[in-house]
Write a protein that holds these residues in place. Structure first.
Motif, PDB file in Angstrom:
ATOM      1  N   PHE A  62       0.662  -0.999  -0.266  1.00 45.31           N
ATOM      2  CA  PHE A  62      -0.196  -0.093  -0.138  1.00 45.31           C
ATOM      3  C   PHE A  62       1.166   1.386   0.381  1.00 45.31           C
ATOM      4  N   ILE A  63       2.120   1.328   0.167  1.00 45.91           N
ATOM      5  CA  ILE A  63       3.280   2.471   0.123  1.00 45.91           C
ATOM      6  C   ILE A  63       3.076   3.299  -1.160  1.00 45.91           C
ATOM      7  N   TRP A  64       2.869   4.179  -0.683  1.00 46.95           N
ATOM      8  CA  TRP A  64       2.687   4.904  -2.094  1.00 46.95           C
ATOM      9  C   TRP A  64       1.533   4.804  -3.325  1.00 46.95           C
ATOM     10  N   VAL A  65       0.086   4.261  -2.548  1.00 51.44           N
ATOM     11  CA  VAL A  65      -0.780   4.051  -3.448  1.00 51.44           C
ATOM     12  C   VAL A  65      -1.800   4.169  -2.671  1.00 51.44           C
ATOM     13  N   ASN A  66      -2.109   3.493  -1.257  1.00 44.23           N
ATOM     14  CA  ASN A  66      -3.178   4.297  -1.055  1.00 44.23           C
ATOM     15  C   ASN A  66      -2.318   4.530   0.714  1.00 44.23           C
ATOM     16  N   ARG A  67      -3.661   4.997   2.004  1.00 42.49           N
ATOM     17  CA  ARG A  67      -3.445   5.867   3.006  1.00 42.49           C
ATOM     18  C   ARG A  67      -4.177   4.203   4.206  1.00 42.49           C
ATOM     19  N   MET A  68      -3.204   4.599   5.075  1.00 46.45           N
ATOM     20  CA  MET A  68      -3.883   3.208   5.380  1.00 46.45           C
ATOM     21  C   MET A  68      -4.773   3.713   6.959  1.00 46.45           C
ATOM     22  N   ILE A  69      -5.544   3.210   7.233  1.00 45.56           N
ATOM     23  CA  ILE A  69      -6.585   3.486   8.252  1.00 45.56           C
ATOM     24  C   ILE A  69      -6.033   2.111   8.980  1.00 45.56           C
ATOM     25  N   VAL A  70      -5.501   2.002  10.212  1.00 40.68           N
ATOM     26  CA  VAL A  70      -5.031   0.484  11.199  1.00 40.68           C
ATOM     27  C   VAL A  70      -5.802   0.827  12.317  1.00 40.68           C
ATOM     28  N   VAL A  71      -6.799   0.024  12.389  1.00 36.46           N
ATOM     29  CA  VAL A  71      -7.661  -0.318  13.694  1.00 36.46           C
ATOM     30  C   VAL A  71      -6.908  -1.669  14.292  1.00 36.46           C
ATOM     31  N   MET A  72      -6.939  -1.554  15.690  1.00 40.82           N
ATOM     32  CA  MET A  72      -6.443  -2.628  16.599  1.00 40.82           C
ATOM     33  C   MET A  72      -6.810  -3.179  17.978  1.00 40.82           C
ATOM     34  N   ALA A  73      -6.654  -3.870  17.888  1.00 39.97           N
ATOM     35  CA  ALA A  73      -7.719  -4.581  19.865  1.00 39.97           C
ATOM     36  C   ALA A  73      -6.952  -5.391  20.144  1.00 39.97           C
ATOM     37  N   ASP A  74      -7.673  -6.255  21.022  1.00 41.35           N
ATOM     38  CA  ASP A  74      -6.407  -7.532  21.574  1.00 41.35           C
ATOM     39  C   ASP A  74      -8.053  -8.399  20.927  1.00 41.35           C
ATOM     40  N   THR A  75      -9.211  -7.871  20.920  1.00 41.30           N
ATOM     41  CA  THR A  75     -10.180  -8.775  21.279  1.00 41.30           C
ATOM     42  C   THR A  75     -11.651  -8.383  19.988  1.00 41.30           C
ATOM     43  N   PRO A  76     -12.255  -9.152  19.130  1.00 46.07           N
ATOM     44  CA  PRO A  76     -13.314  -8.453  18.182  1.00 46.07           C
ATOM     45  C   PRO A  76     -14.417  -8.400  18.133  1.00 46.07           C
ATOM     46  N   ASN A  77     -14.448  -8.673  19.509  1.00 43.75           N
ATOM     47  CA  ASN A  77     -15.681  -8.183  20.915  1.00 43.75           C
ATOM     48  C   ASN A  77     -15.442  -7.404  20.830  1.00 43.75           C
ATOM     49  N   ASP A  78     -14.224  -6.068  21.385  1.00 40.21           N
ATOM     50  CA  ASP A  78     -14.124  -4.932  21.530  1.00 40.21           C
ATOM     51  C   ASP A  78     -15.231  -4.063  21.257  1.00 40.21           C
ATOM     52  N   PRO A  79     -15.708  -3.403  22.037  1.00 39.84           N
ATOM     53  CA  PRO A  79     -16.696  -2.406  21.942  1.00 39.84           C
ATOM     54  C   PRO A  79     -16.525  -1.189  20.960  1.00 39.84           C
ATOM     55  N   GLN A  80     -15.183  -0.473  21.816  1.00 35.10           N
ATOM     56  CA  GLN A  80     -14.244   0.907  20.771  1.00 35.10           C
ATOM     57  C   GLN A  80     -13.913   0.074  19.621  1.00 35.10           C
ATOM     58  N   PHE A  81     -13.312  -1.372  19.480  1.00 29.76           N
ATOM     59  CA  PHE A  81     -12.921  -1.253  18.172  1.00 29.76           C
ATOM     60  C   PHE A  81     -14.309  -1.678  16.637  1.00 29.76           C
ATOM     61  N   GLU A  82     -15.197  -2.263  17.427  1.00 30.05           N
ATOM     62  CA  GLU A  82     -16.785  -2.422  16.647  1.00 30.05           C
ATOM     63  C   GLU A  82     -16.940  -1.601  16.072  1.00 30.05           C
ATOM     64  N   ARG A  83     -17.189   0.199  17.212  1.00 35.73           N
ATOM     65  CA  ARG A  83     -17.467   2.267  16.725  1.00 35.73           C
ATOM     66  C   ARG A  83     -16.652   1.980  16.362  1.00 35.73           C
ATOM     67  N   GLN A  84     -15.141   1.690  16.287  1.00 43.89           N
ATOM     68  CA  GLN A  84     -14.550   2.368  15.222  1.00 43.89           C
ATOM     69  C   GLN A  84     -14.505   1.753  13.330  1.00 43.89           C
ATOM     70  N   LEU A  85     -14.796   0.673  13.515  1.00 46.38           N
ATOM     71  CA  LEU A  85     -14.841  -0.010  12.379  1.00 46.38           C
ATOM     72  C   LEU A  85     -16.716   0.428  11.167  1.00 46.38           C
ATOM     73  N   ASP A  86     -17.673   0.287  12.757  1.00 44.64           N
ATOM     74  CA  ASP A  86     -18.701   1.366  12.336  1.00 44.64           C
ATOM     75  C   ASP A  86     -18.386   2.533  11.952  1.00 44.64           C
ATOM     76  N   GLU A  87     -17.863   3.764  12.819  1.00 45.10           N
ATOM     77  CA  GLU A  87     -17.460   5.023  12.045  1.00 45.10           C
ATOM     78  C   GLU A  87     -16.664   5.136  10.951  1.00 45.10           C
ATOM     79  N   LEU A  88     -15.825   4.783  10.252  1.00 42.88           N
ATOM     80  CA  LEU A  88     -15.604   4.506   8.762  1.00 42.88           C
ATOM     81  C   LEU A  88     -16.486   3.701   7.944  1.00 42.88           C
TER      82      LEU A  88
END
Length: 169
Positions: A62-88
């Motif tokens: 993705f270098i020189w092609v796209n900007r990367m928005i990286v979202v990381m969490a310790d579990t896929p059930n993390d409420p912040q993780f889910e909210r962030q993906l919804d915002e995007l």
């Protein structure tokens, strides 16, 4: 002076560490099938916001092609993780216009190459510009508007806007 963390993959890490996960990569059995192929449909493939699993991609592509928005969490059930993906997802078209892709990782055990470089502690978001520099990180959910405001301040984005709409010169 604020230090800038640069993802210079070839200089800091062996290339093998960034290869796509192969058969010897441990599987935690916690796949996120609804996100792995998740896209927000546009008129064609060029207008689709891609949500990609960090375990299945090579960030160097993705270098020189796209900007990367990286979202990381310790579990896929993390409420912040889910909210962030919804915002995007809510502002998908605007992120496509900014040449962005979303890369998520909610499996710390798999130690994806991107996770090894960014070393998150719990939930984290990061924006990596086309040149591979981490421009912003935060241990909390950001709104789509916040992401876009940050991206629009990048010199590379300003140059793109001038090239696409030269009336601003």
């Amino acid at each position: 002076m604020k230090p800038i963390f640069t993802l210079v993959f070839a200089l800091h890490f062996p290339l093998a560490a960034f290869a796509t996960n192969g058969p010897d990569t441990p599987d935690t059995g916690q796949d996120i099938p609804s996100l792995a192929a998740d896209t927000v449909a546009g008129n064609d493939a060029a207008q689709t916001l891609q949500f990609l699993d960090a375990r299945q991609i090579d960030a160097r592509d993705f270098i020189w092609v796209n900007r990367m928005i990286v979202v990381m969490a310790d579990t896929p059930n993390d409420p912040q993780f889910e909210r962030q993906l919804d915002e995007l997802r809510e502002r998908a078209d605007e992120f496509v216009a900014r040449d962005a892709v979303v890369i998520f990782d909610a499996h710390p055990r798999d130690r994806s190459p991107l996770r090894q470089v960014l070393r998150p502690s719990g939930f984290m978001t990061a924006i990596i510009d086309k040149d591979g520099e981490v421009k912003a990180r935060r241990p909390a959910v950001r709104t789509g508007r916040e992401f876009m405001a940050i991206i629009d301040r990048f010199p590379s984005r300003r140059q793109e806007m001038l090239e696409r709409l030269p009336s601003g010169r």
